[in-house]
Every structure is written in structure tokens, then in C-alpha cells.
Scaffold this motif. Structure first.
Motif, PDB file in Angstrom:
ATOM      1  N   ALA A   1       0.828  -1.208   0.000  1.00  0.00           N
ATOM      2  CA  ALA A   1       0.000   0.000   0.000  1.00  0.00           C
ATOM      3  C   ALA A   1       0.864   1.260   0.000  1.00  0.00           C
ATOM      4  O   ALA A   1       0.545   2.236  -0.683  1.00  0.00           O
ATOM      5  CB  ALA A   1      -0.937  -0.001   1.198  1.00  0.00           C
ATOM      6  N   ILE A   2       1.968   1.233   0.726  1.00  0.00           N
ATOM      7  CA  ILE A   2       2.878   2.381   0.743  1.00  0.00           C
ATOM      8  C   ILE A   2       3.481   2.596  -0.642  1.00  0.00           C
ATOM      9  O   ILE A   2       3.575   3.729  -1.126  1.00  0.00           O
ATOM     10  CB  ILE A   2       3.975   2.195   1.810  1.00  0.00           C
ATOM     11  N   GLN A   3       3.859   1.509  -1.306  1.00  0.00           N
ATOM     12  CA  GLN A   3       4.400   1.618  -2.663  1.00  0.00           C
ATOM     13  C   GLN A   3       3.326   2.137  -3.626  1.00  0.00           C
ATOM     14  O   GLN A   3       3.626   2.933  -4.523  1.00  0.00           O
ATOM     15  CB  GLN A   3       4.935   0.275  -3.137  1.00  0.00           C
ATOM     16  N   ASP A   4       2.083   1.698  -3.447  1.00  0.00           N
ATOM     17  CA  ASP A   4       0.989   2.186  -4.286  1.00  0.00           C
ATOM     18  C   ASP A   4       0.747   3.677  -4.066  1.00  0.00           C
ATOM     19  O   ASP A   4       0.489   4.418  -5.018  1.00  0.00           O
ATOM     20  CB  ASP A   4      -0.294   1.413  -3.995  1.00  0.00           C
ATOM     21  N   ILE A   5       0.838   4.124  -2.819  1.00  0.00           N
ATOM     22  CA  ILE A   5       0.667   5.547  -2.507  1.00  0.00           C
ATOM     23  C   ILE A   5       1.777   6.359  -3.171  1.00  0.00           C
ATOM     24  O   ILE A   5       1.518   7.399  -3.776  1.00  0.00           O
ATOM     25  CB  ILE A   5       0.653   5.777  -0.980  1.00  0.00           C
TER      26      ILE A   5
ATOM     27  N   VAL B   1      -7.173  13.326   0.358  1.00  0.00           N
ATOM     28  CA  VAL B   1      -8.450  12.608   0.347  1.00  0.00           C
ATOM     29  C   VAL B   1      -8.421  11.388  -0.570  1.00  0.00           C
ATOM     30  O   VAL B   1      -8.818  10.303  -0.134  1.00  0.00           O
ATOM     31  CB  VAL B   1      -9.619  13.563   0.028  1.00  0.00           C
ATOM     32  N   PRO B   2      -7.945  11.471  -1.816  1.00  0.00           N
ATOM     33  CA  PRO B   2      -7.887  10.235  -2.617  1.00  0.00           C
ATOM     34  C   PRO B   2      -6.992   9.171  -2.009  1.00  0.00           C
ATOM     35  O   PRO B   2      -7.283   7.985  -2.084  1.00  0.00           O
ATOM     36  CB  PRO B   2      -7.326  10.709  -3.962  1.00  0.00           C
ATOM     37  N   VAL B   3      -5.893   9.590  -1.381  1.00  0.00           N
ATOM     38  CA  VAL B   3      -4.987   8.626  -0.762  1.00  0.00           C
ATOM     39  C   VAL B   3      -5.650   7.978   0.449  1.00  0.00           C
ATOM     40  O   VAL B   3      -5.586   6.767   0.637  1.00  0.00           O
ATOM     41  CB  VAL B   3      -3.655   9.308  -0.370  1.00  0.00           C
ATOM     42  N   CYS B   4      -6.306   8.783   1.267  1.00  0.00           N
ATOM     43  CA  CYS B   4      -6.960   8.257   2.475  1.00  0.00           C
ATOM     44  C   CYS B   4      -8.057   7.268   2.134  1.00  0.00           C
ATOM     45  O   CYS B   4      -8.121   6.180   2.695  1.00  0.00           O
ATOM     46  CB  CYS B   4      -7.571   9.388   3.285  1.00  0.00           C
TER      47      CYS B   4
END
Length: 96
Positions: A16-20, A61-64
Motif C-alpha cells: 500500500a505504501i508503494q501504491d501511494i 483525500v484520494p490517498v486516504c
């Protein structure tokens, strides 16, 4: 802000961190902002204040919604909305 992002990084998995990070690199920011967001989310301690401001006002907001659990995401969306309203309201109509 950096402490909150550090907590998020501990709460979500490495993928998920890599996707962010890849999402942040693909974001197209309006040309009038004169900021390029290329830093990974894990280097939040070394980022300048303008990047934190950009994150809170425009990118968060999109990331959250996409990567955080529902309760922390909803709390942060409310926080972000409050910061946007308090920072630079265009008119008093936004408060009604």
C-alpha cells in the motif's frame, strides 16, 4: 502532519505504501501551484512545509479513501475539510 502520516505507514502494508508513492508521482498538480510532488510518503520528516500543505489541501483525500481503514480515513477527510475551510474561505457562504 508528519506524525500522522508515520502512523499511517505503520498501519498499512508495504504494498500500500508503494501504491501511494506511485499515485503521488502520477498526480498532476495545477500549473499555478508551482509545486512538484515527487517525494515518497515515507520521507515525510524531510519534506518542506509546502509539501505538507499541498498534501493536506489537495492530495490527501484520494490517498486516504483508497488505502486507510474506514474510520481513520473518515476522520482525516473531516480534518482536511475543516483545514480547507479555515485556511482560505472564498466567502462567508462556505460556513453556512
Amino acid at each position: 502532519m508528519s506524525q500522522l502520516i508515520k502512523r499511517w505507514c505503520k498501519a498499512i502494508n508495504t504494498q500500500a505504501i508503494q501504491d501511494i508513492d506511485s499515485m503521488l508521482q502520477r498526480i498532476r498538480i495545477p500549473h499555478n501551484m508551482r509545486v512538484i510532488y515527487l517525494d515518497p510518503i515515507t520521507t515525510v520528516d524531510q519534506q518542506k512545509t509546502k509539501y505538507a500543505r499541498l498534501f493536506v489541501f489537495h492530495v490527501d483525500v484520494p490517498v486516504c479513501v483508497a488505502y486507510l481503514p474506514p474510520l481513520p480515513a473518515s476522520h482525516f477527510v473531516l480534518y482536511s475539510l475543516a483545514m480547507k475551510l479555515l485556511h482560505a474561505p472564498d466567502s462567508t457562504e462556505e460556513f453556512k
